[in-house]
Design a protein around this motif. Structure first.
Motif, short mmCIF file in Angstrom:
data_model
loop_
_atom_site.label_atom_id
_atom_site.label_comp_id
_atom_site.label_asym_id
_atom_site.label_seq_id
_atom_site.Cartn_x
_atom_site.Cartn_y
_atom_site.Cartn_z
N MET A 1 0.86 -1.17 0.00
CA MET A 1 0.00 0.00 0.00
C MET A 1 0.90 1.23 0.00
SD MET A 1 -3.27 0.93 0.23
CE MET A 1 -4.29 -0.18 1.12
N THR A 2 0.53 2.20 -0.75
CA THR A 2 1.33 3.42 -0.83
C THR A 2 0.79 4.46 0.16
OG1 THR A 2 -0.07 4.40 -2.53
CG2 THR A 2 1.73 2.99 -3.28
N SER A 3 1.41 5.62 0.17
CA SER A 3 0.96 6.68 1.06
C SER A 3 -0.36 7.29 0.60
CB SER A 3 2.04 7.77 1.16
OG SER A 3 2.30 8.30 -0.12
N HIS A 4 -0.77 6.98 -0.61
CA HIS A 4 -2.06 7.44 -1.14
C HIS A 4 -3.11 6.37 -0.86
CE1 HIS A 4 0.03 10.66 -3.19
NE2 HIS A 4 0.85 9.77 -3.71
N PRO A 5 -4.14 6.69 -0.08
CA PRO A 5 -5.15 5.69 0.24
C PRO A 5 -5.77 5.07 -1.02
CG PRO A 5 -5.46 7.65 1.58
CD PRO A 5 -4.41 7.97 0.55
N GLY A 6 -5.89 3.77 -1.00
CA GLY A 6 -6.49 3.06 -2.11
C GLY A 6 -5.56 2.71 -3.25
N ARG A 7 -4.33 3.16 -3.19
CA ARG A 7 -3.36 2.85 -4.24
C ARG A 7 -2.42 1.76 -3.78
NH1 ARG A 7 -1.33 8.25 -7.23
NH2 ARG A 7 -2.76 7.93 -8.96
N MET A 8 -2.22 0.80 -4.63
CA MET A 8 -1.31 -0.30 -4.32
C MET A 8 -0.09 -0.22 -5.23
SD MET A 8 -2.87 -2.15 -1.97
CE MET A 8 -2.46 -3.86 -2.03
N ARG A 9 1.02 -0.70 -4.76
CA ARG A 9 2.24 -0.78 -5.56
C ARG A 9 2.61 -2.25 -5.64
NH1 ARG A 9 6.16 2.52 -7.28
NH2 ARG A 9 5.28 4.25 -6.13
N VAL A 10 2.90 -2.70 -6.83
CA VAL A 10 3.29 -4.08 -7.04
C VAL A 10 4.82 -4.16 -7.04
CG1 VAL A 10 3.19 -6.05 -8.61
CG2 VAL A 10 1.22 -4.54 -8.38
N GLU A 31 13.17 -3.77 14.40
CA GLU A 31 13.92 -5.02 14.36
C GLU A 31 13.62 -5.80 13.07
OE1 GLU A 31 14.03 -8.94 17.12
OE2 GLU A 31 13.99 -7.02 18.16
N VAL A 32 12.36 -5.87 12.72
CA VAL A 32 11.97 -6.60 11.52
C VAL A 32 12.46 -5.86 10.27
CG1 VAL A 32 10.02 -7.54 10.22
CG2 VAL A 32 9.99 -7.59 12.71
N LEU A 33 12.41 -4.54 10.28
CA LEU A 33 12.90 -3.75 9.15
C LEU A 33 14.39 -3.98 8.94
CD1 LEU A 33 12.50 -1.63 6.94
CD2 LEU A 33 12.87 0.12 8.69
N SER A 34 15.16 -4.00 10.00
CA SER A 34 16.60 -4.25 9.88
C SER A 34 16.87 -5.63 9.29
CB SER A 34 17.28 -4.13 11.24
OG SER A 34 17.18 -2.82 11.73
N ALA A 35 16.10 -6.61 9.75
CA ALA A 35 16.26 -7.97 9.22
C ALA A 35 15.89 -8.03 7.75
CB ALA A 35 15.40 -8.95 10.03
N ALA A 36 14.86 -7.30 7.36
CA ALA A 36 14.44 -7.28 5.95
C ALA A 36 15.50 -6.61 5.08
CB ALA A 36 13.10 -6.57 5.80
N LYS A 37 16.08 -5.53 5.56
CA LYS A 37 17.14 -4.86 4.79
C LYS A 37 18.32 -5.80 4.59
CE LYS A 37 16.23 -0.09 6.21
NZ LYS A 37 16.75 1.06 6.99
N GLN A 59 7.08 -9.33 6.10
CA GLN A 59 7.02 -9.12 7.55
C GLN A 59 7.31 -7.65 7.90
OE1 GLN A 59 5.77 -11.49 9.54
NE2 GLN A 59 5.55 -12.53 7.59
N ALA A 60 8.28 -7.04 7.22
CA ALA A 60 8.59 -5.63 7.46
C ALA A 60 7.43 -4.74 7.05
CB ALA A 60 9.86 -5.23 6.71
N ALA A 61 6.76 -5.09 5.94
CA ALA A 61 5.60 -4.31 5.50
C ALA A 61 4.48 -4.38 6.53
CB ALA A 61 5.12 -4.81 4.14
N LYS A 62 4.27 -5.54 7.07
CA LYS A 62 3.23 -5.70 8.10
C LYS A 62 3.60 -4.92 9.35
CE LYS A 62 1.48 -10.10 6.42
NZ LYS A 62 1.35 -11.55 6.66
N GLU A 63 4.89 -4.93 9.73
CA GLU A 63 5.35 -4.18 10.90
C GLU A 63 5.11 -2.68 10.70
OE1 GLU A 63 9.41 -4.03 13.46
OE2 GLU A 63 9.60 -3.37 11.37
#
Length: 92
Positions: A1-10, A31-37, A59-63
């Motif tokens: 999901m992007t910063s614009h409501p309703g817009r998705m990025r693939v 912590e999850v973001l660091s692991a994802a990077k 997982q980072a996106a969900k965090e």
């Protein structure tokens, strides 16, 4: 999901995922973001499978509170897929 409501990025590659995390991610640390990077970097270097990097990115996106619309996949079966059907052999 992007910063614009309703817009998705693939995101279709580890490189695109890394660009998203580094450029426009809604949180700066975690912590999850660091692991994802780390996972994405390792994937781009060829030291980690794309599937593992994908899992870390999700997982980072969900965090970060991003909506993730991921396709439903079954567990790997270890069998190769057959894209064509063959006729059964008839016994004589």
């Amino acid at each position: 999901m992007t910063s614009h409501p309703g817009r998705m990025r693939v995101i279709t590659s580890a490189l695109q995922a890394a660009e998203q995390i580094l450029a426009v991610w809604p949180i700066d640390d975690g912590e999850v973001l660091s692991a994802a990077k780390y996972a994405l970097q390792s994937c781009l270097e060829g030291n980690l499978s794309p599937g593992s990097a994908r899992f870390a990115f999700i997982q980072a996106a969900k965090e970060a509170g991003n909506c993730v619309d991921e396709p439903v996949r079954g567990p790997p079966s270890g069998k190769s897929l057959r894209w064509h059907k063959t006729k059964p052999r008839q016994r004589a």
